[in-house]
Write a protein that holds these residues in place. Structure first.
Motif, PDB file in Angstrom:
ATOM      1  N   ALA A 163       0.835  -1.208   0.000  1.00  0.00           N
ATOM      2  CA  ALA A 163       0.000   0.000   0.000  1.00  0.00           C
ATOM      3  C   ALA A 163       0.866   1.253   0.000  1.00  0.00           C
ATOM      4  O   ALA A 163       0.586   2.222  -0.716  1.00  0.00           O
ATOM      5  N   THR A 164       1.922   1.245   0.783  1.00  0.00           N
ATOM      6  CA  THR A 164       2.829   2.394   0.836  1.00  0.00           C
ATOM      7  C   THR A 164       3.487   2.621  -0.523  1.00  0.00           C
ATOM      8  O   THR A 164       3.575   3.757  -1.000  1.00  0.00           O
ATOM      9  N   GLU A 165       3.921   1.540  -1.162  1.00  0.00           N
ATOM     10  CA  GLU A 165       4.567   1.653  -2.478  1.00  0.00           C
ATOM     11  C   GLU A 165       3.586   2.185  -3.516  1.00  0.00           C
ATOM     12  O   GLU A 165       3.936   3.039  -4.339  1.00  0.00           O
ATOM     13  N   PHE A 166       2.351   1.685  -3.482  1.00  0.00           N
ATOM     14  CA  PHE A 166       1.334   2.142  -4.435  1.00  0.00           C
ATOM     15  C   PHE A 166       1.079   3.641  -4.261  1.00  0.00           C
ATOM     16  O   PHE A 166       1.059   4.396  -5.247  1.00  0.00           O
ATOM     17  N   ILE A 167       0.904   4.084  -3.042  1.00  0.00           N
ATOM     18  CA  ILE A 167       0.657   5.509  -2.766  1.00  0.00           C
ATOM     19  C   ILE A 167       1.841   6.354  -3.232  1.00  0.00           C
ATOM     20  O   ILE A 167       1.664   7.412  -3.845  1.00  0.00           O
ATOM     21  N   SER A 168       3.039   5.884  -2.974  1.00  0.00           N
ATOM     22  CA  SER A 168       4.239   6.619  -3.404  1.00  0.00           C
ATOM     23  C   SER A 168       4.328   6.704  -4.928  1.00  0.00           C
ATOM     24  O   SER A 168       4.688   7.745  -5.480  1.00  0.00           O
ATOM     25  N   PHE A 169       3.988   5.617  -5.594  1.00  0.00           N
ATOM     26  CA  PHE A 169       4.030   5.556  -7.060  1.00  0.00           C
ATOM     27  C   PHE A 169       3.064   6.567  -7.669  1.00  0.00           C
ATOM     28  O   PHE A 169       3.443   7.379  -8.531  1.00  0.00           O
ATOM     29  N   VAL A 170       1.830   6.570  -7.200  1.00  0.00           N
ATOM     30  CA  VAL A 170       0.807   7.480  -7.739  1.00  0.00           C
ATOM     31  C   VAL A 170       1.142   8.926  -7.384  1.00  0.00           C
ATOM     32  O   VAL A 170       1.060   9.826  -8.228  1.00  0.00           O
ATOM     33  N   THR A 171       1.541   9.150  -6.145  1.00  0.00           N
ATOM     34  CA  THR A 171       1.872  10.508  -5.707  1.00  0.00           C
ATOM     35  C   THR A 171       3.065  11.062  -6.474  1.00  0.00           C
ATOM     36  O   THR A 171       3.101  12.243  -6.829  1.00  0.00           O
ATOM     37  N   GLY A 172       4.039  10.212  -6.755  1.00  0.00           N
ATOM     38  CA  GLY A 172       5.203  10.643  -7.527  1.00  0.00           C
ATOM     39  C   GLY A 172       4.824  11.105  -8.920  1.00  0.00           C
ATOM     40  O   GLY A 172       5.326  12.119  -9.412  1.00  0.00           O
ATOM     41  N   GLU A 173       3.901  10.365  -9.554  1.00  0.00           N
ATOM     42  CA  GLU A 173       3.436  10.750 -10.892  1.00  0.00           C
ATOM     43  C   GLU A 173       2.704  12.094 -10.837  1.00  0.00           C
ATOM     44  O   GLU A 173       2.922  12.972 -11.677  1.00  0.00           O
ATOM     45  N   ALA A 174       1.861  12.261  -9.830  1.00  0.00           N
ATOM     46  CA  ALA A 174       1.127  13.522  -9.670  1.00  0.00           C
ATOM     47  C   ALA A 174       2.095  14.673  -9.378  1.00  0.00           C
ATOM     48  O   ALA A 174       1.946  15.776  -9.905  1.00  0.00           O
ATOM     49  N   SER A 175       3.093  14.405  -8.580  1.00  0.00           N
ATOM     50  CA  SER A 175       4.090  15.424  -8.244  1.00  0.00           C
ATOM     51  C   SER A 175       4.886  15.859  -9.471  1.00  0.00           C
ATOM     52  O   SER A 175       5.159  17.049  -9.655  1.00  0.00           O
TER      53      SER A 175
END
Length: 149
Positions: free
Chosen positions: A40-52
């Motif tokens: 879950a942490t990796e998924f959130i980081s992946f999506v947030t990184g793309e948005a960032s």
């Protein structure tokens, strides 16, 4: 090890979410909770990184809900994006109602917009390469999510 734990979602919260979906008699191992916590942490980081990255390209410093929805679509998580768009719409509607009620309670209701409302984009957000479009709608309308193919 402490640094790694600091970047992960709280394991108690992850375990609570896992229990909600399982039958009441089901048991969850510590290893299963830890695995889900990391995923879950990796998924959130992946999506947030793309948005960032998108925000950086647009010279913006704040990632908002629309950016997360855009990132989900651009990464191929269309089903998740559709659910997130519905949630975001309901959240913003609840925030507007809460703000309106606070203004009325304090006697300062003069038709002013909250900071949250005024920062919402009014134009459709388009994800790259797949034609999916988000529309920000006014209060009382349901969220629109369409694929014009």
């Amino acid at each position: 090890m402490d640094d790694e734990q600091d970047r992960l979602l709280p394991i108690a919260n992850v375990g609570r979410m896992m229990k909600k979906i399982l039958p009441p008699t089901a048991k969850i191992s510590k290893e299963a909770k830890q695995t889900m916590q990391e995923c879950a942490t990796e998924f959130i980081s992946f999506v947030t990184g793309e948005a960032s990255d998108k925000c950086q390209k647009e010279n913006r410093k704040t990632v908002n809900g629309d950016d997360i929805c855009w990132a989900l679509i651009s990464l191929g998580f269309d089903d998740h994006a559709e659910a997130m768009v519905r949630y975001l719409h309901k959240y913003r509607e609840a925030e507007r109602e809460r703000s309106t009620n606070q203004h009325k309670a304090s006697g300062t209701d003069q038709g002013e917009e909250s900071n949250h409302e005024s920062k919402q984009p009014k134009q459709p957000i388009e994800a790259p390469n797949n034609g999916v479009e988000f529309r920000v709608l006014e209060k009382g309308n349901s969220s629109s999510f369409r694929n014009p193919s």
